[in-house]
Design an enzyme around this catalytic site. Structure first.
Site, PDB file in Angstrom:
ATOM      1  N   ARG A  22       8.153 -12.107 -46.039  1.00  0.00           N
ATOM      2  CA  ARG A  22       9.607 -11.960 -45.929  1.00  0.00           C
ATOM      3  C   ARG A  22       9.992 -11.849 -44.450  1.00  0.00           C
ATOM      4  O   ARG A  22       9.368 -11.114 -43.690  1.00  0.00           O
ATOM      5  CB  ARG A  22      10.084 -10.745 -46.704  1.00  0.00           C
ATOM      6  N   SER A  74       8.406 -35.414 -27.108  1.00  0.00           N
ATOM      7  CA  SER A  74       7.508 -36.422 -27.652  1.00  0.00           C
ATOM      8  C   SER A  74       8.280 -37.642 -28.119  1.00  0.00           C
ATOM      9  O   SER A  74       9.490 -37.582 -28.364  1.00  0.00           O
ATOM     10  CB  SER A  74       6.723 -35.836 -28.831  1.00  0.00           C
ATOM     11  N   ASP A 126      11.316 -25.807 -20.942  1.00  0.00           N
ATOM     12  CA  ASP A 126      12.569 -26.558 -20.868  1.00  0.00           C
ATOM     13  C   ASP A 126      13.584 -25.818 -20.002  1.00  0.00           C
ATOM     14  O   ASP A 126      14.356 -26.447 -19.259  1.00  0.00           O
ATOM     15  CB  ASP A 126      13.144 -26.770 -22.271  1.00  0.00           C
ATOM     16  N   LYS A 136       7.035 -32.822 -15.097  1.00  0.00           N
ATOM     17  CA  LYS A 136       6.735 -31.404 -15.296  1.00  0.00           C
ATOM     18  C   LYS A 136       5.754 -31.210 -16.460  1.00  0.00           C
ATOM     19  O   LYS A 136       6.116 -30.735 -17.536  1.00  0.00           O
ATOM     20  CB  LYS A 136       8.015 -30.593 -15.559  1.00  0.00           C
ATOM     21  N   ASP A 154      15.585 -25.844 -34.773  1.00  0.00           N
ATOM     22  CA  ASP A 154      14.610 -24.770 -34.582  1.00  0.00           C
ATOM     23  C   ASP A 154      15.059 -23.517 -35.334  1.00  0.00           C
ATOM     24  O   ASP A 154      16.103 -22.955 -35.017  1.00  0.00           O
ATOM     25  CB  ASP A 154      14.469 -24.420 -33.093  1.00  0.00           C
ATOM     26  N   GLY A 181      14.913 -32.362 -24.476  1.00  0.00           N
ATOM     27  CA  GLY A 181      16.157 -32.638 -23.776  1.00  0.00           C
ATOM     28  C   GLY A 181      17.322 -31.812 -24.272  1.00  0.00           C
ATOM     29  O   GLY A 181      18.200 -31.420 -23.488  1.00  0.00           O
TER      30      GLY A 181
END
Length: 311
Positions: free
Chosen positions: A30, A139, A256, A184, A15, A42
């Site tokens: 920018r 997923s 999460d 959840k 990420d 997870g």
């Protein structure tokens, strides 16, 4: 190691998040304040569990140079891992916060395809791990059958392990009734699951409780974003808590974080409603921080005190 919480992420991501003064089409945008986090459901859960002081192990797939970066970020963050190598590269996701408009843009690739040998190896790695709790989140990659989580849950049940699932669509439907301790979904995922639209809070509560009483899972926790969350237990009914009023910096990984704190509390023997309150606190704490799933333990504890007693 019965209190250890093992997480499974078949489609993890690196990420990348950054700020931009303004996001405009065609023009070069920018960015600044870049952060790099190991991500995927997870993985985020394990990172938050570690922040909260829980014992965790992240079982992840990893492929190519981006997979090595994922492993480097996990190792650098002190998150124990068990990697399952894949032929295709791990995906990279990108989030841009438009400072001028106050909007967040998320770009999430589909990710690699897994061979049968690879997803079977992930099942084997999960089975070989030590821990009384399993959190499978995220997923399913291309190539993985819809009943993968159902198989994992059945394996966990045979070994007396508690299985928690956070996914959506066909993989979620296939796993219901397989001895799940907790699911959840978000509200949109829940509506898609039950095939109905509940326009009022009373209808929402009734739909959630019906699913719990049908034996889909022992606990059904539904996150509602700004509207808070719902917990349904077949024996005790429904608890609805409002969202905490906190300064919002980013929302990536809030769900999460909620799940991590709730399972952490359940693993140490807290009753479901108390665990649910800890989840609410952690989700709000994550919103207060930039990047993916970065709640601070002290913020979670302070927000839990703000919620007060739950009945």
């Amino acid at each position: 190691m019965r209190n250890r919480i093992v997480t499974l992420t078949l489609n993890p991501t690196v990420d990348i998040a950054s700020d931009a003064d303004r996001v405009r089409p065609v023009h070069k945008v920018r960015t600044k304040n870049e952060t790099f986090d190991p991500g995927g459901g997870g993985v985020n859960v394990s990172r938050v569990l570690r922040e909260l002081g829980a014992d965790t192990l992240a079982v992840v797939t990893a492929g190519g140079v981006s997979g090595r970066l994922l492993e480097e970020l996990l190792d650098g963050g002190g998150v124990p891992r068990a990697s399952v190598p894949t032929a295709e590269r791990t995906r990279i996701s990108y989030t841009v916060h438009d400072l001028g408009a106050g909007q967040e843009y998320r770009f999430v690739p589909q990710g690699p395809a897994l061979s049968e040998t690879e997803w079977q190896a992930a099942l084997a790695a999960l089975d070989a791990s030590d821990g009384g709790w399993i959190v499978a989140s995220g997923s399913l990659p291309r190539g993985v059958p819809d009943d993968f989580y159902a198989r994992a849950a059945a394996d966990a049940k045979r070994r007396g392990r508690r299985f928690v699932l956070d996914t959506s669509g066909a993989p979620l439907r296939a796993a219901l009734g397989q001895g799940l301790a907790l699911i959840k979904p978000s509200w949109g995922e829940f509506e898609a699951l039950v095939g109905e639209v509940a326009p009022t809070s009373e209808a929402q509560d009734a739909a959630a409780l019906r699913l719990a009483r049908e034996g889909a899972a022992e606990l059904v926790a539904i996150t509602l974003g700004r509207d808070g969350a719902i917990l349904a237990e077949s024996g005790r009914g429904v608890l609805r808590l409002p969202a905490l009023d906190v300064p919002a910096v980013g929302a990536v990984g809030a769900g999460d974080s909620f799940l991590a704190a709730m399972v952490c509390a359940l693993s140490r023997g807290e009753p479901p409603r108390e665990a649910f309150a800890w989840g609410m606190a952690a989700g709000a704490a994550a919103v207060m921080r930039p990047g993916t799933a970065h709640p601070r333990k002290e913020d979670v504890e302070a927000l839990r005190r703000r919620i007060g007693p739950v009945e």
